[in-house]
Design an enzyme around this catalytic site. Structure first.
Site, PDB file in Angstrom:
ATOM      1  N   ARG A 107       0.862  -1.168   0.000  1.00  0.00           N
ATOM      2  CA  ARG A 107       0.000   0.000   0.000  1.00  0.00           C
ATOM      3  C   ARG A 107       0.909   1.231   0.000  1.00  0.00           C
ATOM      4  O   ARG A 107       2.040   1.182   0.500  1.00  0.00           O
ATOM      5  CB  ARG A 107      -0.900   0.020   1.230  1.00  0.00           C
ATOM      6  CG  ARG A 107      -1.810  -1.191   1.387  1.00  0.00           C
ATOM      7  CD  ARG A 107      -2.593  -1.120   2.680  1.00  0.00           C
ATOM      8  NE  ARG A 107      -3.504  -2.241   2.848  1.00  0.00           N
ATOM      9  CZ  ARG A 107      -3.203  -3.374   3.465  1.00  0.00           C
ATOM     10  NH1 ARG A 107      -1.993  -3.539   4.000  1.00  0.00           N
ATOM     11  NH2 ARG A 107      -4.086  -4.355   3.562  1.00  0.00           N
TER      12      ARG A 107
ATOM     13  N   LYS B  65      -2.062  -2.710   8.027  1.00  0.00           N
ATOM     14  CA  LYS B  65      -3.229  -2.198   8.720  1.00  0.00           C
ATOM     15  C   LYS B  65      -3.376  -2.849  10.088  1.00  0.00           C
ATOM     16  O   LYS B  65      -3.097  -4.035  10.254  1.00  0.00           O
ATOM     17  CB  LYS B  65      -4.502  -2.460   7.898  1.00  0.00           C
ATOM     18  CG  LYS B  65      -4.639  -1.569   6.674  1.00  0.00           C
ATOM     19  CD  LYS B  65      -5.983  -1.800   6.001  1.00  0.00           C
ATOM     20  CE  LYS B  65      -6.197  -0.833   4.851  1.00  0.00           C
ATOM     21  NZ  LYS B  65      -7.514  -1.060   4.190  1.00  0.00           N
TER      22      LYS B  65
ATOM     23  N   HIS C  90      -2.423   2.724  -6.254  1.00  0.00           N
ATOM     24  CA  HIS C  90      -2.978   1.491  -5.687  1.00  0.00           C
ATOM     25  C   HIS C  90      -3.193   0.423  -6.765  1.00  0.00           C
ATOM     26  O   HIS C  90      -3.191  -0.779  -6.463  1.00  0.00           O
ATOM     27  CB  HIS C  90      -4.300   1.778  -4.971  1.00  0.00           C
ATOM     28  CG  HIS C  90      -4.711   0.712  -4.013  1.00  0.00           C
ATOM     29  ND1 HIS C  90      -4.033   0.453  -2.829  1.00  0.00           N
ATOM     30  CD2 HIS C  90      -5.710  -0.198  -4.055  1.00  0.00           C
ATOM     31  CE1 HIS C  90      -4.605  -0.541  -2.190  1.00  0.00           C
ATOM     32  NE2 HIS C  90      -5.628  -0.954  -2.913  1.00  0.00           N
TER      33      HIS C  90
ATOM     34  N   ARG D 110      -0.538  -2.161  -6.818  1.00  0.00           N
ATOM     35  CA  ARG D 110      -0.718  -3.256  -5.860  1.00  0.00           C
ATOM     36  C   ARG D 110      -1.664  -4.308  -6.435  1.00  0.00           C
ATOM     37  O   ARG D 110      -1.419  -5.507  -6.315  1.00  0.00           O
ATOM     38  CB  ARG D 110      -1.259  -2.684  -4.552  1.00  0.00           C
ATOM     39  CG  ARG D 110      -1.633  -3.701  -3.483  1.00  0.00           C
ATOM     40  CD  ARG D 110      -1.991  -2.950  -2.200  1.00  0.00           C
ATOM     41  NE  ARG D 110      -2.838  -3.695  -1.293  1.00  0.00           N
ATOM     42  CZ  ARG D 110      -2.393  -4.506  -0.345  1.00  0.00           C
ATOM     43  NH1 ARG D 110      -1.086  -4.710  -0.210  1.00  0.00           N
ATOM     44  NH2 ARG D 110      -3.233  -5.114   0.466  1.00  0.00           N
TER      45      ARG D 110
ATOM     46  N   HIS E  60      -3.925  -9.259   3.575  1.00  0.00           N
ATOM     47  CA  HIS E  60      -5.380  -9.273   3.700  1.00  0.00           C
ATOM     48  C   HIS E  60      -5.789 -10.088   4.915  1.00  0.00           C
ATOM     49  O   HIS E  60      -5.302 -11.200   5.117  1.00  0.00           O
ATOM     50  CB  HIS E  60      -6.034  -9.881   2.451  1.00  0.00           C
ATOM     51  CG  HIS E  60      -6.036  -8.972   1.266  1.00  0.00           C
ATOM     52  ND1 HIS E  60      -6.232  -9.424  -0.029  1.00  0.00           N
ATOM     53  CD2 HIS E  60      -5.867  -7.629   1.164  1.00  0.00           C
ATOM     54  CE1 HIS E  60      -6.185  -8.403  -0.851  1.00  0.00           C
ATOM     55  NE2 HIS E  60      -5.966  -7.307  -0.161  1.00  0.00           N
TER      56      HIS E  60
ATOM     57  N   TYR F  11      -9.453 -11.123  -6.927  1.00  0.00           N
ATOM     58  CA  TYR F  11      -8.538 -11.162  -8.058  1.00  0.00           C
ATOM     59  C   TYR F  11      -8.813 -12.338  -8.991  1.00  0.00           C
ATOM     60  O   TYR F  11      -8.410 -12.316 -10.149  1.00  0.00           O
ATOM     61  CB  TYR F  11      -7.085 -11.222  -7.566  1.00  0.00           C
ATOM     62  CG  TYR F  11      -6.673  -9.958  -6.862  1.00  0.00           C
ATOM     63  CD1 TYR F  11      -6.406  -8.797  -7.575  1.00  0.00           C
ATOM     64  CD2 TYR F  11      -6.589  -9.897  -5.470  1.00  0.00           C
ATOM     65  CE1 TYR F  11      -6.057  -7.619  -6.931  1.00  0.00           C
ATOM     66  CE2 TYR F  11      -6.240  -8.732  -4.814  1.00  0.00           C
ATOM     67  CZ  TYR F  11      -5.980  -7.596  -5.551  1.00  0.00           C
ATOM     68  OH  TYR F  11      -5.649  -6.432  -4.913  1.00  0.00           O
TER      69      TYR F  11
END
Length: 321
Positions: A170, A195, A263, A266, A289, A298
């Site tokens: 990110r 995150k 982004h 990524r 994730h 994806y």
């Protein structure tokens, strides 16, 4: 249900309610290690709800208003936001913020979240990741220096964009790397803080090492471990807006679509790994994730390859000679 006032009070919450809000936001930062962006979004969503309650009751919102919220109260709030032009995603995020605050109050015995739990979030259309093609992604990482005013800034931009595509970072993760990151050219991986304070190991390609080394060699500022690796023109931390602006100029120069954002690199990292045979669990770990369902998005982007694998591997899909 009555129609809220069109002009809410300037003071939209009592002292006790605003105190609980501030304590909740502090707890999010200290205990859950929520990012500054997440905290700002929660504060904004809750403020909008409190302004709605203030207009509806013709007085500043208070704790008693949260004690037993009904679904119709929340529906009224969402309807008012929709009239202001908010989309389904914005409405869902706003409802999520109010629910989170209610759960906090409920744990303290100050409110019930039953009404909010009974409220369904607006349906959102699923948006697929929009990656760049492999040639376009490579072109972005190689041509960024052509947009720069100084050689060291060009090297910096190449290094940042190479990290986004080469490691699937990110933009916030790349820009938060300390000045002593990637010093060892023999290092095969780097630890990334993602995150929620979660860390993950990301493999390093030689091209990533080369790009960062070129930037480090040309950068006019001393890069120490207690300061960011990537610097702005005046030596301060490089801001995401600068990277986004560089990408916008690259879009024009390379003829790329508007979806070609930092982004998107990524997304390209994940999609190209999947196309080359990478498995979802590994890609999930590399991207950081929390849920595999996020990574599964994806697979819809690369349906053709998955069908080829299915046809080649499934016993009943093979044609008889």
């Amino acid at each position: 249900m009555a129609t809220p006032m069109s002009e809410p009070f300037l003071i939209y919450g009592t002292k006790s309610l605003l105190g609980e809000r501030d304590a909740w936001l502090t707890a999010l930062a200290d205990e859950r290690q929520a990012s500054a962006h997440t905290i700002a979004a929660y504060e904004r969503d809750l403020r909008q709800f409190m302004i709605f309650l203030t207009g509806f009751h013709a007085r500043p919102a208070e704790l008693a208003d949260f004690a037993d919220l009904k679904p119709q109260d929340l529906r009224g709030f969402l309807a008012s936001r929709r009239r202001e032009g908010a989309g389904a995603r914005t409405l869902g995020r706003g409802l999520s913020g109010v629910r989170a605050f209610l759960r906090y109050l409920e744990r303290k015995g100050l409110a019930s979240s039953a009404g909010a739990k009974a409220m369904r979030a607006p349906k959102m259309a699923k948006s697929l990741p929009r990656p760049l093609s492999a040639p376009d992604a490579v072109a972005v990482t190689e041509e960024a220096d052509a947009m720069a005013s100084l050689p060291w800034i060009g090297a910096r931009d190449i290094a940042v964009l190479t990290l986004l595509y080469g490691c699937g970072l990110r933009i916030s993760e790349a820009l938060s790397l300390p000045g002593d990151a990637l010093l060892d050219p023999a290092a095969r991986s780097v630890t990334i803080a993602g995150k929620g304070g979660k860390t993950r190991l990301v493999p390093l390609l030689p091209v990533v090492h080369e790009a960062v080394a070129d930037y480090r060699r040309l950068c006019p500022y001393t890069l120490t471990k207690d300061a960011p690796l990537f610097r702005g023109a005046k030596g301060g931390p490089l801001r995401p807006q600068i990277v986004q602006r560089t990408m916008a100029r690259l879009r024009g120069a390379l003829g790329l679509p508007s979806s070609a954002t930092p982004h998107a690199l990524r997304h390209s990292f994940a999609t190209h790994l999947l196309a080359a045979g990478g498995d979802l669990r590994t890609i999930q770990d590399l991207l950081g994730h929390a849920s595999l369902s996020t990574t599964q998005g994806y697979t819809a982007v690369d349906t053709g390859r998955l069908l080829d694998v299915y046809d080649a591997a499934h016993p009943r899909a093979r044609r008889r000679a």
